[in-house]
Design an enzyme around this catalytic site. Structure first.
Site: not given
Ligand code: AR6
Length: 180
Positions: A40-41, A126-128
């Site tokens: 999402v970032d 997500g990746v965390y």
């Molecule tokens: N809209 C809403 N949710 C989303 C979107 C979107 N466009 N894309 C992904 N998600 P993650 P984390 C969801 O991995 O686990 C990054 O690299 C996804 O399905 O984005 O907090 C940062 O820079 C999941 O449920 O974040 C950090 O290094 C949720 O967003 C690291 O990832 C979070 O997944 C943070 O990891």
């Protein structure tokens, strides 16, 4: 966990792309550098444009469990609140407290910015690798604590599994008397 009619009319669960939401503030699941990443970032940075990275650079990072605010630039949202959730290890390294703190910190900044509507992704799931059910419980508990201060609090799930978990947790429980 039935939250009752009043709370659940403020708190909404949707399955959608957070970068396309028309809310005052969107929350980003950032990392401690605040310099962007995947998930999402990455999506928020792509949609907001390069000005967002420039604004983030000036912030000098953010510890896990805290949040920082920037403008939303090319997003519909006026603000982006960058919250840093914990990397899941085993749950015994402060992960629940840190996850709760990153949601609470986001609300503090949103209130200071006078935001009336705010959308959260499922931070750390997500990746965390934070377990989704437990992460959703924490997120909804903090959202419930703030529902009196906002017109709309959106749990913006990206995948069907998270959306189903949130919807089940938010649904009124017949046993608790929340029959809205
Ligand atoms: N809209 C809403 N949710 C989303 C979107 C979107 N466009 N894309 C992904 N998600 P993650 P984390 C969801 O991995 O686990 C990054 O690299 C996804 O399905 O984005 O907090 C940062 O820079 C999941 O449920 O974040 C950090 O290094 C949720 O967003 C690291 O990832 C979070 O997944 C943070 O990891």
């Amino acid at each position: 966990m039935g939250l009752g009619a009043e709370a659940s009319s403020v708190i909404k669960v949707i399955q959608y792309d957070i970068t396309d939401l028309d809310v005052d503030a969107v929350v980003n699941a950032a990392n401690t550098t605040l310099l962007g990443g995947g998930g999402v970032d990455g999506a928020i940075h792509r949609a907001a444009g390069p000005e967002l990275l420039e604004a983030c650079r000036k912030l000098g990072g953010c510890p896990t469990g805290e949040a920082r605010i920037t403008p939303g630039f090319r997003l519909k949202a006026r603000w982006v609140i960058h919250s840093v959730g914990p990397v899941w290890r085993d749950g015994a390294h402060g992960e629940p407290q840190l996850l709760e703190s990153c949601y609470r910190s986001a609300f503090v900044l949103a209130k200071e910015a006078k935001a009336r509507s705010i959308a959260f992704p499922c931070i750390s799931t997500g990746v965390y690798r934070y377990p989704r059910q437990e992460a959703a419980r924490i997120a909804l508990k903090v959202m419930y604590d703030h529902n009196g201060n906002f017109r709309s609090i959106v749990a913006c799930c990206f995948d069907a599994e998270n959306a189903a978990i949130y919807r089940k947790l938010l649904a009124p429980s017949p046993l608790s008397g929340d029959d809205a």
